[in-house]
Motif scaffolding. Structure first.
Motif, PDB file in Angstrom:
ATOM      1  N   GLY A 138       0.807  -1.215   0.000  1.00 34.33           N
ATOM      2  CA  GLY A 138       0.000   0.000   0.000  1.00 34.33           C
ATOM      3  C   GLY A 138       0.835   1.258   0.000  1.00 34.33           C
ATOM      4  O   GLY A 138       1.934   1.299  -0.586  1.00 34.33           O
ATOM      5  N   LEU A 139       0.313   2.268   0.688  1.00 35.30           N
ATOM      6  CA  LEU A 139       0.886   3.612   0.649  1.00 35.30           C
ATOM      7  C   LEU A 139       2.319   3.637   1.178  1.00 35.30           C
ATOM      8  O   LEU A 139       2.586   3.267   2.322  1.00 35.30           O
ATOM      9  N   ALA A 140       3.241   4.109   0.348  1.00 33.29           N
ATOM     10  CA  ALA A 140       4.647   4.177   0.729  1.00 33.29           C
ATOM     11  C   ALA A 140       4.902   5.331   1.699  1.00 33.29           C
ATOM     12  O   ALA A 140       4.193   6.347   1.660  1.00 33.29           O
ATOM     13  N   THR A 147       3.362  10.087  -4.147  1.00 35.15           N
ATOM     14  CA  THR A 147       2.799  10.934  -5.200  1.00 35.15           C
ATOM     15  C   THR A 147       2.617  10.153  -6.487  1.00 35.15           C
ATOM     16  O   THR A 147       1.565  10.242  -7.144  1.00 35.15           O
ATOM     17  N   TRP A 148       3.610   9.377  -6.850  1.00 33.18           N
ATOM     18  CA  TRP A 148       3.505   8.582  -8.074  1.00 33.18           C
ATOM     19  C   TRP A 148       2.488   7.456  -7.921  1.00 33.18           C
ATOM     20  O   TRP A 148       1.812   7.090  -8.899  1.00 33.18           O
ATOM     21  N   GLN A 149       2.375   6.902  -6.729  1.00 31.91           N
ATOM     22  CA  GLN A 149       1.343   5.890  -6.512  1.00 31.91           C
ATOM     23  C   GLN A 149      -0.044   6.446  -6.828  1.00 31.91           C
ATOM     24  O   GLN A 149      -0.859   5.804  -7.491  1.00 31.91           O
ATOM     25  N   ARG A 150      -0.300   7.663  -6.352  1.00 30.45           N
ATOM     26  CA  ARG A 150      -1.621   8.272  -6.578  1.00 30.45           C
ATOM     27  C   ARG A 150      -1.834   8.603  -8.060  1.00 30.45           C
ATOM     28  O   ARG A 150      -2.953   8.509  -8.570  1.00 30.45           O
ATOM     29  N   ARG A 151      -0.763   8.995  -8.747  1.00 32.41           N
ATOM     30  CA  ARG A 151      -0.885   9.301 -10.172  1.00 32.41           C
ATOM     31  C   ARG A 151      -1.195   8.060 -11.001  1.00 32.41           C
ATOM     32  O   ARG A 151      -2.005   8.094 -11.927  1.00 32.41           O
ATOM     33  N   VAL A 152      -0.543   6.975 -10.672  1.00 30.47           N
ATOM     34  CA  VAL A 152      -0.657   5.750 -11.460  1.00 30.47           C
ATOM     35  C   VAL A 152      -1.902   4.948 -11.078  1.00 30.47           C
ATOM     36  O   VAL A 152      -2.428   4.170 -11.893  1.00 30.47           O
ATOM     37  N   GLU A 153      -2.404   5.153  -9.893  1.00 33.12           N
ATOM     38  CA  GLU A 153      -3.451   4.288  -9.341  1.00 33.12           C
ATOM     39  C   GLU A 153      -4.688   4.125 -10.234  1.00 33.12           C
ATOM     40  O   GLU A 153      -5.175   2.990 -10.398  1.00 33.12           O
ATOM     41  N   PRO A 154      -5.238   5.174 -10.842  1.00 40.18           N
ATOM     42  CA  PRO A 154      -6.442   4.958 -11.656  1.00 40.18           C
ATOM     43  C   PRO A 154      -6.239   3.958 -12.791  1.00 40.18           C
ATOM     44  O   PRO A 154      -7.104   3.110 -13.041  1.00 40.18           O
ATOM     45  N   SER A 166      -2.409   3.174  -3.048  1.00 34.42           N
ATOM     46  CA  SER A 166      -2.131   4.220  -2.066  1.00 34.42           C
ATOM     47  C   SER A 166      -2.953   4.111  -0.787  1.00 34.42           C
ATOM     48  O   SER A 166      -3.161   5.098  -0.086  1.00 34.42           O
ATOM     49  N   ARG A 167      -3.420   2.922  -0.464  1.00 33.68           N
ATOM     50  CA  ARG A 167      -4.149   2.750   0.784  1.00 33.68           C
ATOM     51  C   ARG A 167      -3.176   2.537   1.941  1.00 33.68           C
ATOM     52  O   ARG A 167      -2.244   1.733   1.832  1.00 33.68           O
ATOM     53  N   PRO A 168      -3.386   3.228   3.061  1.00 36.14           N
ATOM     54  CA  PRO A 168      -2.554   2.972   4.240  1.00 36.14           C
ATOM     55  C   PRO A 168      -2.820   1.576   4.780  1.00 36.14           C
ATOM     56  O   PRO A 168      -3.912   1.028   4.579  1.00 36.14           O
ATOM     57  N   ILE A 169      -1.841   1.025   5.481  1.00 39.90           N
ATOM     58  CA  ILE A 169      -1.969  -0.360   5.955  1.00 39.90           C
ATOM     59  C   ILE A 169      -2.078  -0.391   7.475  1.00 39.90           C
ATOM     60  O   ILE A 169      -3.173  -0.444   8.028  1.00 39.90           O
ATOM     61  N   THR A 170      -0.942  -0.331   8.165  1.00 38.61           N
ATOM     62  CA  THR A 170      -0.960  -0.474   9.619  1.00 38.61           C
ATOM     63  C   THR A 170      -1.802   0.614  10.277  1.00 38.61           C
ATOM     64  O   THR A 170      -2.558   0.342  11.220  1.00 38.61           O
ATOM     65  N   ASN A 171      -1.716   1.839   9.790  1.00 37.08           N
ATOM     66  CA  ASN A 171      -2.511   2.919  10.373  1.00 37.08           C
ATOM     67  C   ASN A 171      -4.007   2.650  10.225  1.00 37.08           C
ATOM     68  O   ASN A 171      -4.797   2.951  11.132  1.00 37.08           O
ATOM     69  N   ALA A 172      -4.407   2.089   9.098  1.00 39.10           N
ATOM     70  CA  ALA A 172      -5.820   1.775   8.889  1.00 39.10           C
ATOM     71  C   ALA A 172      -6.284   0.685   9.848  1.00 39.10           C
ATOM     72  O   ALA A 172      -7.413   0.735  10.361  1.00 39.10           O
ATOM     73  N   ILE A 173      -5.423  -0.291  10.091  1.00 35.80           N
ATOM     74  CA  ILE A 173      -5.773  -1.365  11.022  1.00 35.80           C
ATOM     75  C   ILE A 173      -5.934  -0.811  12.432  1.00 35.80           C
ATOM     76  O   ILE A 173      -6.878  -1.158  13.159  1.00 35.80           O
ATOM     77  N   ALA A 174      -5.047   0.084  12.821  1.00 33.56           N
ATOM     78  CA  ALA A 174      -5.157   0.709  14.152  1.00 33.56           C
ATOM     79  C   ALA A 174      -6.420   1.563  14.254  1.00 33.56           C
ATOM     80  O   ALA A 174      -7.109   1.552  15.285  1.00 33.56           O
ATOM     81  N   ARG A 175      -6.732   2.311  13.191  1.00 40.67           N
ATOM     82  CA  ARG A 175      -7.935   3.150  13.207  1.00 40.67           C
ATOM     83  C   ARG A 175      -9.209   2.310  13.302  1.00 40.67           C
ATOM     84  O   ARG A 175     -10.242   2.794  13.773  1.00 40.67           O
TER      85      ARG A 175
END
Length: 205
Positions: A138-140, A147-154, A166-175
């Motif tokens: 996911g999100l680096a 920035t490039w992840q978000r550009r290429v993602e679509p 570009s999805r967060p990983i560990t932070n999303a699990i904690a949230r």
């Protein structure tokens, strides 16, 4: 659903998810699973070979793809490992609350419709003291790569079955309300950095 979705995409997904760096990530978390295990997005069953039958009573996998579920049923696994594979999505699991000791989630949160709902469902089906084992991409952490992840993602999503970069990983699990016991992250070797940031670890309810 066309030929691409029915036949080409499952093969591409299975190939990408079976690369050597990705398999090494799987091997870091799956052998620690225990008890009655639920695997989110079991896909082609690539994790099955890493479960320890002396620790695991059963593995129940869910996946929305019929082609991938068939692959999972035929996938190699240790002798004596009990496996069931069900049709389903991570955001609406067809299981009772508190049904599992452990939830395994590997390279799945990138492609679900709602990571928040999937994680909430994982919490729901875990028993008190249950564990959530994860290895995802996911999100680096580096701004330029992100920035490039978000550009290429679509374009990437359209090619790769809805996979997000570009999805967060560990932070999303904690949230989502999990307590993170430990987590680590690396850029997978031999993988473009925009595709290759991976985090893995263990969390609890």
């Amino acid at each position: 659903m066309g030929i691409w979705d029915r036949h080409v995409m499952p093969r591409l997904v299975s190939c990408a998810c079976a690369s050597k760096p990705v398999m090494k990530q799987r091997q870091k978390v799956v052998p620690t699973a225990f008890g009655e295990v639920l695997e989110l997005g079991i896909g082609g069953g690539l994790n099955l070979r890493f479960y320890d039958p002396s620790r695991v009573r059963s593995v129940v996998g869910v996946d929305p793809s019929e082609a991938l579920r068939q692959r999972a049923l035929a996938a190699p696994r240790p002798e004596g490992l009990r496996v069931e594979v069900h049709e389903g999505i991570a955001e609406a699991l067809p299981f009772e609350t508190g049904s599992f000791d452990c939830v395994v989630c590997t390279f799945t949160l990138c492609s679900v419709q709602s990571p928040e709902d999937a994680l909430a469902e994982a919490r729901r089906v875990l028993r008190p003291g249950g564990r959530f084992l994860f290895a995802e991409h996911g999100l680096a952490p580096d701004a330029g790569v992100a920035t490039w992840q978000r550009r290429v993602e679509p374009v990437w999503k359209a090619m790769a079955g809805g996979c997000h970069l570009s999805r967060p990983i560990t932070n999303a699990i904690a949230r989502a309300g999990f307590v993170i016991d430990h987590s680590q992250g690396i850029y997978l070797p031999g993988t473009p950095r925009i595709l290759g940031w991976s985090e893995w670890g263990e969390a609890r309810v």
